[in-house]
Design a protein around this motif. Structure first.
Motif, PDB file in Angstrom:
ATOM      1  N   THR A 171      63.210  30.367  19.991  1.00 49.15           N
ATOM      2  CA  THR A 171      62.569  29.134  19.524  1.00 49.15           C
ATOM      3  C   THR A 171      63.272  27.873  20.031  1.00 49.15           C
ATOM      4  OG1 THR A 171      61.768  30.321  17.591  1.00 49.15           O
ATOM      5  CG2 THR A 171      61.754  27.921  17.474  1.00 49.15           C
ATOM      6  N   PRO A 172      64.617  27.778  19.988  1.00 46.54           N
ATOM      7  CA  PRO A 172      65.238  26.547  20.495  1.00 46.54           C
ATOM      8  C   PRO A 172      64.940  26.296  21.975  1.00 46.54           C
ATOM      9  CG  PRO A 172      66.858  27.876  19.288  1.00 46.54           C
ATOM     10  CD  PRO A 172      65.608  28.677  19.396  1.00 46.54           C
ATOM     11  N   TYR A 173      64.837  27.359  22.767  1.00 49.59           N
ATOM     12  CA  TYR A 173      64.567  27.176  24.198  1.00 49.59           C
ATOM     13  C   TYR A 173      63.132  26.721  24.423  1.00 49.59           C
ATOM     14  CZ  TYR A 173      68.866  29.844  24.392  1.00 49.59           C
ATOM     15  OH  TYR A 173      70.136  30.263  24.210  1.00 49.59           O
ATOM     16  N   VAL A 174      62.192  27.311  23.652  1.00 43.90           N
ATOM     17  CA  VAL A 174      60.790  26.923  23.773  1.00 43.90           C
ATOM     18  C   VAL A 174      60.592  25.488  23.258  1.00 43.90           C
ATOM     19  CG1 VAL A 174      58.445  27.484  23.010  1.00 43.90           C
ATOM     20  CG2 VAL A 174      60.011  29.314  23.658  1.00 43.90           C
ATOM     21  N   ASP A 175      61.279  25.147  22.162  1.00 44.80           N
ATOM     22  CA  ASP A 175      61.201  23.770  21.641  1.00 44.80           C
ATOM     23  C   ASP A 175      61.737  22.771  22.658  1.00 44.80           C
ATOM     24  OD1 ASP A 175      60.056  24.615  19.282  1.00 44.80           O
ATOM     25  OD2 ASP A 175      61.923  24.550  18.117  1.00 44.80           O
ATOM     26  N   ASN A 176      62.800  23.126  23.333  1.00 38.22           N
ATOM     27  CA  ASN A 176      63.367  22.251  24.361  1.00 38.22           C
ATOM     28  C   ASN A 176      62.359  22.034  25.489  1.00 38.22           C
ATOM     29  OD1 ASN A 176      65.318  20.689  25.684  1.00 38.22           O
ATOM     30  ND2 ASN A 176      66.091  22.469  26.795  1.00 38.22           N
ATOM     31  N   LEU A 177      61.670  23.114  25.882  1.00 43.71           N
ATOM     32  CA  LEU A 177      60.655  23.002  26.930  1.00 43.71           C
ATOM     33  C   LEU A 177      59.503  22.102  26.469  1.00 43.71           C
ATOM     34  CD1 LEU A 177      59.654  23.941  29.724  1.00 43.71           C
ATOM     35  CD2 LEU A 177      58.552  25.864  28.560  1.00 43.71           C
ATOM     36  N   ARG A 178      59.086  22.244  25.207  1.00 40.19           N
ATOM     37  CA  ARG A 178      58.012  21.417  24.643  1.00 40.19           C
ATOM     38  C   ARG A 178      58.411  19.932  24.654  1.00 40.19           C
ATOM     39  NH1 ARG A 178      57.166  23.441  19.213  1.00 40.19           N
ATOM     40  NH2 ARG A 178      56.370  25.279  20.251  1.00 40.19           N
ATOM     41  N   GLN A 179      59.664  19.634  24.283  1.00 41.57           N
ATOM     42  CA  GLN A 179      60.140  18.244  24.271  1.00 41.57           C
ATOM     43  C   GLN A 179      60.187  17.670  25.682  1.00 41.57           C
ATOM     44  OE1 GLN A 179      63.910  18.491  22.319  1.00 41.57           O
ATOM     45  NE2 GLN A 179      63.031  18.487  20.249  1.00 41.57           N
ATOM     46  N   GLU A 180      60.633  18.454  26.632  1.00 45.91           N
ATOM     47  CA  GLU A 180      60.688  17.970  28.021  1.00 45.91           C
ATOM     48  C   GLU A 180      59.284  17.673  28.543  1.00 45.91           C
ATOM     49  OE1 GLU A 180      63.364  17.296  29.960  1.00 45.91           O
ATOM     50  OE2 GLU A 180      64.651  17.743  28.243  1.00 45.91           O
ATOM     51  N   LEU A 181      58.329  18.530  28.171  1.00 45.38           N
ATOM     52  CA  LEU A 181      56.942  18.300  28.589  1.00 45.38           C
ATOM     53  C   LEU A 181      56.384  17.017  27.940  1.00 45.38           C
ATOM     54  CD1 LEU A 181      54.498  19.375  30.169  1.00 45.38           C
ATOM     55  CD2 LEU A 181      53.884  20.703  28.146  1.00 45.38           C
ATOM     56  N   ALA A 182      56.728  16.778  26.680  1.00 47.22           N
ATOM     57  CA  ALA A 182      56.252  15.573  25.985  1.00 47.22           C
ATOM     58  C   ALA A 182      56.841  14.322  26.617  1.00 47.22           C
ATOM     59  CB  ALA A 182      56.602  15.643  24.504  1.00 47.22           C
ATOM     60  N   VAL A 183      58.129  14.353  26.977  1.00 47.25           N
ATOM     61  CA  VAL A 183      58.766  13.190  27.626  1.00 47.25           C
ATOM     62  C   VAL A 183      58.097  12.906  28.962  1.00 47.25           C
ATOM     63  CG1 VAL A 183      60.915  12.380  28.697  1.00 47.25           C
ATOM     64  CG2 VAL A 183      60.969  13.452  26.440  1.00 47.25           C
ATOM     65  N   ALA A 184      57.804  13.973  29.723  1.00 44.04           N
ATOM     66  CA  ALA A 184      57.145  13.783  31.024  1.00 44.04           C
ATOM     67  C   ALA A 184      55.721  13.248  30.834  1.00 44.04           C
ATOM     68  CB  ALA A 184      57.127  15.108  31.793  1.00 44.04           C
ATOM     69  N   ALA A 185      55.027  13.702  29.794  1.00 36.00           N
ATOM     70  CA  ALA A 185      53.643  13.255  29.541  1.00 36.00           C
ATOM     71  C   ALA A 185      53.618  11.803  29.101  1.00 36.00           C
ATOM     72  CB  ALA A 185      52.998  14.154  28.490  1.00 36.00           C
TER      73      ALA A 185
END
Length: 173
Positions: free
Chosen positions: A4-18
């Motif tokens: 979960t922490p790794y997937v959450d990190n990926l989700r946050q990075e995608l949100a910052v890029a968006a």
């Protein structure tokens, strides 16, 4: 292992890029988050499986398996078998042999034995017997008795050399 922490990190990075792309990019990122989460979990699981494959090769004959429990991988370690320590068996207690009968005991019982010696030993035994004034048979009996009695040599009465150091052989009439 919780991914979960790794997937959450990926989700946050995608949100910052968006956020950098505006409102349309943010909406697209939210729609892609669910499918990307599954793909990210599968990719991480594949990477973990490959890593544990390498660990297993180094650990052989033991192994490390990756199993999926729910959404999270779990590691199952099978240690290599540990060889049993060598146990030294205690020496068996052997009862001491009964003491031999005294050398001068003559119970009259005789046993015949065929004894084959190499020629060079036969010649030496004959020479040793002659030097002590004994027959080869008597010398061999004494040698066997000495060996079995632990090195103690007992001459039967009347068979040793006379105390004067001289010996006589032959027949008397």
């Amino acid at each position: 292992m919780d991914l979960t922490p790794y997937v959450d990190n990926l989700r946050q990075e995608l949100a910052v890029a968006a956020d950098a792309g505006g409102e349309d990019a943010r909406a697209l990122a939210e729609r892609l988050t669910a499918p990307l989460e599954s793909a990210a979990r599968l990719t991480l699981l594949n990477a973990l499986s490959a890593a544990m494959g390498e660990v297993t090769r180094e650990l052989a004959p033991g192994s490390v398996d990756v199993r999926l429990r729910g959404l999270d991988p779990e590691f199952v370690v099978t240690a290599p078998p540990v060889p049993e320590p060598l146990r030294e068996e205690p020496e068996p207690v052997v009862a001491p042999a009964p003491p031999p009968p005294p050398a001068d005991a003559d119970d009259g019982a005789m046993a015949r034995i065929n004894f084959r010696l190499p020629a060079h030993l036969k010649a030496r035994a004959e020479d040793a017997a002659a030097a002590e004034g004994l027959s080869v048979n008597a010398w061999l009996v004494r040698a066997v008795s000495t060996a079995l009695d632990g090195g103690q040599r007992a001459d039967p009465p009347g068979r040793g050399k006379p105390s004067g150091g001289r010996s006589f052989t032959g027949w008397v009439r």
